[in-house]
Write a protein that holds these residues in place. Structure first.
Motif, PDB file in Angstrom:
ATOM      1  N   ILE A  69       0.644  -1.499   0.149  1.00  0.00           N
ATOM      2  CA  ILE A  69       0.044   0.114  -0.221  1.00  0.00           C
ATOM      3  C   ILE A  69       1.050   1.513  -0.226  1.00  0.00           C
ATOM      4  N   LEU A  70       1.768   1.300   0.963  1.00  0.00           N
ATOM      5  CA  LEU A  70       2.519   2.765   1.006  1.00  0.00           C
ATOM      6  C   LEU A  70       3.691   2.598  -0.325  1.00  0.00           C
ATOM      7  N   ALA A  71       3.892   1.390  -1.377  1.00  0.00           N
ATOM      8  CA  ALA A  71       4.741   1.712  -2.372  1.00  0.00           C
ATOM      9  C   ALA A  71       3.637   1.744  -3.353  1.00  0.00           C
ATOM     10  N   ALA A  72       2.233   2.390  -3.494  1.00  0.00           N
ATOM     11  CA  ALA A  72       0.869   2.426  -4.055  1.00  0.00           C
ATOM     12  C   ALA A  72       0.687   3.621  -4.514  1.00  0.00           C
ATOM     13  N   GLY A  73       1.749   4.433  -3.466  1.00  0.00           N
ATOM     14  CA  GLY A  73       1.329   5.646  -3.011  1.00  0.00           C
ATOM     15  C   GLY A  73       0.496   6.446  -2.210  1.00  0.00           C
ATOM     16  N   GLY A  74      -0.249   5.043  -1.390  1.00  0.00           N
ATOM     17  CA  GLY A  74      -0.752   4.740   0.023  1.00  0.00           C
ATOM     18  C   GLY A  74      -0.324   4.771   1.052  1.00  0.00           C
ATOM     19  N   GLY A  75      -0.890   5.204   2.509  1.00  0.00           N
ATOM     20  CA  GLY A  75      -0.268   4.193   3.796  1.00  0.00           C
ATOM     21  C   GLY A  75      -0.275   5.741   3.982  1.00  0.00           C
ATOM     22  N   ILE A  76       1.597   6.445   4.480  1.00  0.00           N
ATOM     23  CA  ILE A  76       1.579   7.727   5.167  1.00  0.00           C
ATOM     24  C   ILE A  76       1.417   8.631   4.446  1.00  0.00           C
ATOM     25  N   ILE A  77       1.219   8.337   2.828  1.00  0.00           N
ATOM     26  CA  ILE A  77       1.587   9.422   2.215  1.00  0.00           C
ATOM     27  C   ILE A  77       0.477  10.105   1.780  1.00  0.00           C
ATOM     28  N   SER A  78      -0.762   9.229   1.969  1.00  0.00           N
ATOM     29  CA  SER A  78      -2.533  10.079   1.965  1.00  0.00           C
ATOM     30  C   SER A  78      -2.610  10.527   2.377  1.00  0.00           C
ATOM     31  N   THR A  79      -2.419  10.136   4.380  1.00  0.00           N
ATOM     32  CA  THR A  79      -2.754  11.187   5.229  1.00  0.00           C
ATOM     33  C   THR A  79      -1.460  12.097   4.991  1.00  0.00           C
ATOM     34  N   VAL A  80      -0.700  12.437   4.709  1.00  0.00           N
ATOM     35  CA  VAL A  80       0.492  13.768   4.273  1.00  0.00           C
ATOM     36  C   VAL A  80      -0.338  14.046   3.165  1.00  0.00           C
ATOM     37  N   LYS A  81      -1.122  13.974   2.506  1.00  0.00           N
ATOM     38  CA  LYS A  81      -1.858  15.353   1.464  1.00  0.00           C
ATOM     39  C   LYS A  81      -2.642  15.772   2.866  1.00  0.00           C
ATOM     40  N   ALA A  82      -3.697  14.446   3.512  1.00  0.00           N
ATOM     41  CA  ALA A  82      -5.354  15.246   3.957  1.00  0.00           C
ATOM     42  C   ALA A  82      -4.675  16.109   5.243  1.00  0.00           C
ATOM     43  N   THR A  83      -3.297  15.701   5.534  1.00  0.00           N
ATOM     44  CA  THR A  83      -2.771  16.748   6.702  1.00  0.00           C
ATOM     45  C   THR A  83      -2.140  18.216   6.652  1.00  0.00           C
ATOM     46  N   ARG A  84      -1.874  18.133   5.008  1.00  0.00           N
ATOM     47  CA  ARG A  84      -1.123  19.184   4.428  1.00  0.00           C
ATOM     48  C   ARG A  84      -2.612  20.101   4.235  1.00  0.00           C
ATOM     49  N   GLN A  85      -3.207  19.420   3.881  1.00  0.00           N
ATOM     50  CA  GLN A  85      -4.420  20.435   2.747  1.00  0.00           C
ATOM     51  C   GLN A  85      -4.776  20.860   4.294  1.00  0.00           C
ATOM     52  N   CYS A  86      -4.524  20.658   5.118  1.00  0.00           N
ATOM     53  CA  CYS A  86      -6.142  20.616   6.430  1.00  0.00           C
ATOM     54  C   CYS A  86      -5.752  22.108   6.735  1.00  0.00           C
ATOM     55  N   GLU A  87      -6.528  22.803   7.091  1.00  0.00           N
ATOM     56  CA  GLU A  87      -6.204  24.588   8.657  1.00  0.00           C
ATOM     57  C   GLU A  87      -5.994  23.733   9.754  1.00  0.00           C
ATOM     58  N   TYR A  88      -5.515  25.143  10.256  1.00  0.00           N
ATOM     59  CA  TYR A  88      -5.299  25.085  11.113  1.00  0.00           C
ATOM     60  C   TYR A  88      -5.929  24.546  11.591  1.00  0.00           C
ATOM     61  N   ASP A  89      -7.063  25.184  12.307  1.00  0.00           N
ATOM     62  CA  ASP A  89      -8.276  25.615  13.298  1.00  0.00           C
ATOM     63  C   ASP A  89      -9.109  24.125  13.787  1.00  0.00           C
ATOM     64  N   ASP A  90      -9.308  23.310  11.882  1.00  0.00           N
ATOM     65  CA  ASP A  90      -9.569  22.186  11.674  1.00  0.00           C
ATOM     66  C   ASP A  90      -8.484  20.837  11.990  1.00  0.00           C
ATOM     67  N   LEU A  91      -7.264  21.216  11.581  1.00  0.00           N
ATOM     68  CA  LEU A  91      -6.454  20.063  12.444  1.00  0.00           C
ATOM     69  C   LEU A  91      -6.399  19.898  14.390  1.00  0.00           C
ATOM     70  N   TYR A  92      -6.299  20.844  14.577  1.00  0.00           N
ATOM     71  CA  TYR A  92      -6.323  21.245  15.617  1.00  0.00           C
ATOM     72  C   TYR A  92      -7.742  20.944  16.519  1.00  0.00           C
ATOM     73  N   ALA A  93      -8.949  20.419  15.612  1.00  0.00           N
ATOM     74  CA  ALA A  93      -9.334  20.288  16.613  1.00  0.00           C
ATOM     75  C   ALA A  93      -9.625  18.658  16.548  1.00  0.00           C
ATOM     76  N   GLN A  94      -9.049  18.223  15.012  1.00  0.00           N
ATOM     77  CA  GLN A  94      -9.468  16.815  14.716  1.00  0.00           C
ATOM     78  C   GLN A  94      -7.968  15.727  15.913  1.00  0.00           C
ATOM     79  N   THR A  95      -6.800  16.788  16.597  1.00  0.00           N
ATOM     80  CA  THR A  95      -5.835  16.419  17.343  1.00  0.00           C
ATOM     81  C   THR A  95      -6.787  16.532  18.520  1.00  0.00           C
ATOM     82  N   ARG A  96      -7.232  17.301  19.018  1.00  0.00           N
ATOM     83  CA  ARG A  96      -7.550  17.566  20.533  1.00  0.00           C
ATOM     84  C   ARG A  96      -8.734  16.632  20.794  1.00  0.00           C
ATOM     85  N   ALA A  97      -9.587  16.762  20.004  1.00  0.00           N
ATOM     86  CA  ALA A  97     -10.569  15.515  19.995  1.00  0.00           C
ATOM     87  C   ALA A  97     -10.363  13.865  20.623  1.00  0.00           C
ATOM     88  N   ARG A  98      -9.287  13.444  19.968  1.00  0.00           N
ATOM     89  CA  ARG A  98      -8.259  11.944  20.284  1.00  0.00           C
ATOM     90  C   ARG A  98      -7.518  12.572  21.462  1.00  0.00           C
TER      91      ARG A  98
END
Ligand SMILES: [Zn+2]
Length: 417
Positions: free
Chosen positions: A99-128
Motif C-alpha cells: 500500500i505504501l509503494a502504491a502511494g497510499g499509507g502514510i503519504i495519503s495522510t500527509v496529503k490530507a494533513t497538509r491540506q487541512c486548515e490549522y483550526d480543523d487540524l487542531y480540533a481533530q487532534t484535540r478530540a483524540r
C-alpha cells in the motif's frame, strides 16, 4: 486535598524498573494521598495520614484502586482524515508495504494533513487528546510527521504545544520529518535526508528557541525501515539532531531489521520503539544501555499480524520495557492504554503488574520524564487515576470498557464516569 479509603494505592515508587524487576507496584493497602496544588505531598497508609494531617479537606475514594496516570510514550496524535478504506484493502490481502509503494499509507495522510486548515487540524487532534485523557492517560508523547515539509511540520509542532498549553492532557512533542520520504523526493531519498539534516533540523531548532517558553527541546525521531530511511540515513539524521542538542527516539525493526535498535543504544536515544524483528544481539545492546524498549502491541494487532515484540527476552536480558499505543491513522487508531495493557498481557505475556509498570514509570522513562511523573511519590506531579474497581488486576483482565472513574491531572480532578 487528602484522598483516602483507597483499597490499593499503586505507588510505582523507586524509579524505572529494569528486566525482571518489572512489576513492582509498591502497593499500599488502605492507602491515602495528600496533594497540594499540582504536587503530591504525602503518601502512606490512611490511618497515618489522617492522624498527621487532620485538618486537610478530604475525598473518599470509596475503596477503589488508585495508580499513576498512564504515560503514553509513542503517539502520532496530529493528523487529518482517516484510512478506513485502506483497512478494508488490507483485509482483502494487500500488505502495508504494498500500500505504501502504491502511494497510499502514510503519504495519503500527509496529503490530507497538509491540506487541512490549522483550526480543523487542531480540533481533530484535540478530540483524540480528550479520548486519551478519558481512558486515563495524563501525559502523551506526540509526533509531527504528516507534513514532511518544513512549514507543515512546524505547524504540527505548534498544534502540539498549543494543545499542551490548553491541557489537561500534557503533551511531550517529537519532531518527526523523517516519518517517511516526502512525496516530492520519492526518487531521491538521500536528497530528502540532506534536506532534513541541513535545513529542517536547524530550522526547527531556531523555531523552538524563538517560540518556546522554557520547555526542553522536543525529541527527534526517525522511521528506520525498508521503504522509509536506511540505517545510514537514520544515523545521519539522528547524529545531526544530537549535535544540535535534541534528545532522540527511533522507530526500529517494525517490518525489517536494519540495525536501528543498536543505533539507538549507541547514540543514547531515550527509546527504541516497535522492536518486532529485533535480534538477540539488538536486545543485548539495548539491555546494556539506558535506552527504553517501547513495545507497541496495537500495531501488529491493528495489522492482524502474528509477530509481536519479544518482551520476555528483553526482560530476561535486563532491558527497560515500556508500552505505548502508537496511536496513528494507518495501523493503530487507539487512544486507550487500558487496551494496550490488556493486549500486552495476552500477546507479550506480561502480568497485569508488569504491564502497569511498563505503562507508567517505565513509559515516563521512555520520554525522560520519570523524575516528575509515572509514580505516586512525594514531590512528584499529582497525576493519578482512580478506577471503578477495587483490584488492580482488572486492568489487563478486562478490556473494551473504561475502568477509569476519575483522572487527576496536576492536582485537578476530572470525573470520567
Ligand atoms: Zn510510530
Amino acid at each position: 486535598m487528602l484522598i483516602h479509603n483507597i483499597s490499593q494505592l499503586l505507588t510505582l515508587n523507586g524509579g524505572p524498573q529494569r528486566g525482571k524487576d518489572l512489576g513492582r507496584l509498591g502497593i499500599i493497602e488502605q492507602g491515602a494521598v495528600l496533594m497540594r496544588g499540582d504536587t503530591i505531598v504525602a503518601v502512606g497508609p490512611q490511618d497515618e495520614l489522617i492522624t498527621k494531617y487532620p485538618d486537610e479537606q478530604r475525598m473518599d475514594a470509596n475503596g477503589k484502586v488508585m495508580l499513576p496516570g498512564f504515560v503514553d510514550p509513542h503517539t502520532h496524535l496530529v493528523w487529518a482524515g482517516d484510512r478506513a478504506v485502506e483497512f478494508e484493502m488490507r483485509l482483502e490481502g494487500r500488505t502495508y508495504l504494498e500500500i505504501l509503494a502504491a502511494g497510499g499509507g502514510i503519504i495519503s495522510t500527509v496529503k490530507a494533513t497538509r491540506q487541512c486548515e490549522y483550526d480543523d487540524l487542531y480540533a481533530q487532534t484535540r478530540a483524540r487528546a480528550r479520548t486519551m485523557l478519558r481512558y486515563g492517560t495524563t501525559t502523551a508523547e506526540a509526533k509531527t510527521g504528516y507534513g514532511l515539509e518544513l512549514k507543515s511540520e512546524l505547524d504540527q509542532l505548534k498544534i502540539l504545544l498549543d494543545l499542551d498549553d490548553e491541557g489537561p492532557l500534557e503533551i511531550i512533542p517529537t519532531f518527526l520529518p523523517a516519518h517517511a520520504i516526502a512525496p516530492e523526493y520519492q526518487t531521491d531519498p538521500d536528497g530528502y535526508t540532506r534536506l532534513i539534516c541541513e535545513k529542517m533540523l536547524p530550522a526547527a531548532y531556531e523555531w523552538w528557541l524563538k517560540h518556546e517558553t522554557g520547555r526542553p527541546l522536543p525529541f527527534v525521531d526517525v522511521f528506520c525501515e525498508t521503504g522509509a530511511f536506511s540505517l545510514e540515513q537514520s544515523r545521519c539524521i539522528l547524529t545531526r539532531a544530537r549535535d544540535l542538542g535534541f534528545p532522540l527516539k527511533i522507530h526500529a525493526d517494525e517490518f525489517d531489521n536494519l540495525g536501528g535498535a543498536q543505533l539507538a543504544a549507541e547514540l543514547g536515544a531515550a527509546s527504541a520503539d516497535h522492536l518486532v524483528k529485533t535480534s538477540s544481539e539488538d536486545i543485548a545492546a539495548l539491555a546494556a544501555s539506558d535506552t527504553v524498549a517501547v513495545a507497541l502491541p496495537c500495531t501488529p494487532f491493528g495489522l492482524a499480524e502474528t509477530h509481536y515484540t519479544p518482551a520476555k527476552e528483553i526482560l530476561d536480558a535486563g532491558g527497560l520495557l515500556a508500552l505505548a499505543t502508537d496511536c496513528n491513522p494507518g495501523t493503530a487508531w487507539c487512544e486507550n492504554m487500558q487496551f494496550v495493557i490488556a493486549l500486552a498481557c495476552r500477546v507479550l505475556k506480561l502480568t497485569p503488574a508488569q504491564a502497569i509498570a511498563a505503562a507508567t514509570i517505565n513509559s515516563a522513562a521512555a520520554i525522560q520524564r520519570d523524575d516528575r511523573i509515572g509514580s505516586i511519590e512525594p514531590g512528584k506531579q499529582a497525576d493519578m487515576i482512580l478506577l471503578t474497581v477495587n483490584d488492580y488486576r482488572h486492568l489487563g483482565y478486562r478490556f473494551g470498557e473504561n475502568l477509569v472513574n476519575m483522572v487527576i491531572k496536576k492536582g485537578r480532578m476530572i470525573p470520567i464516569v
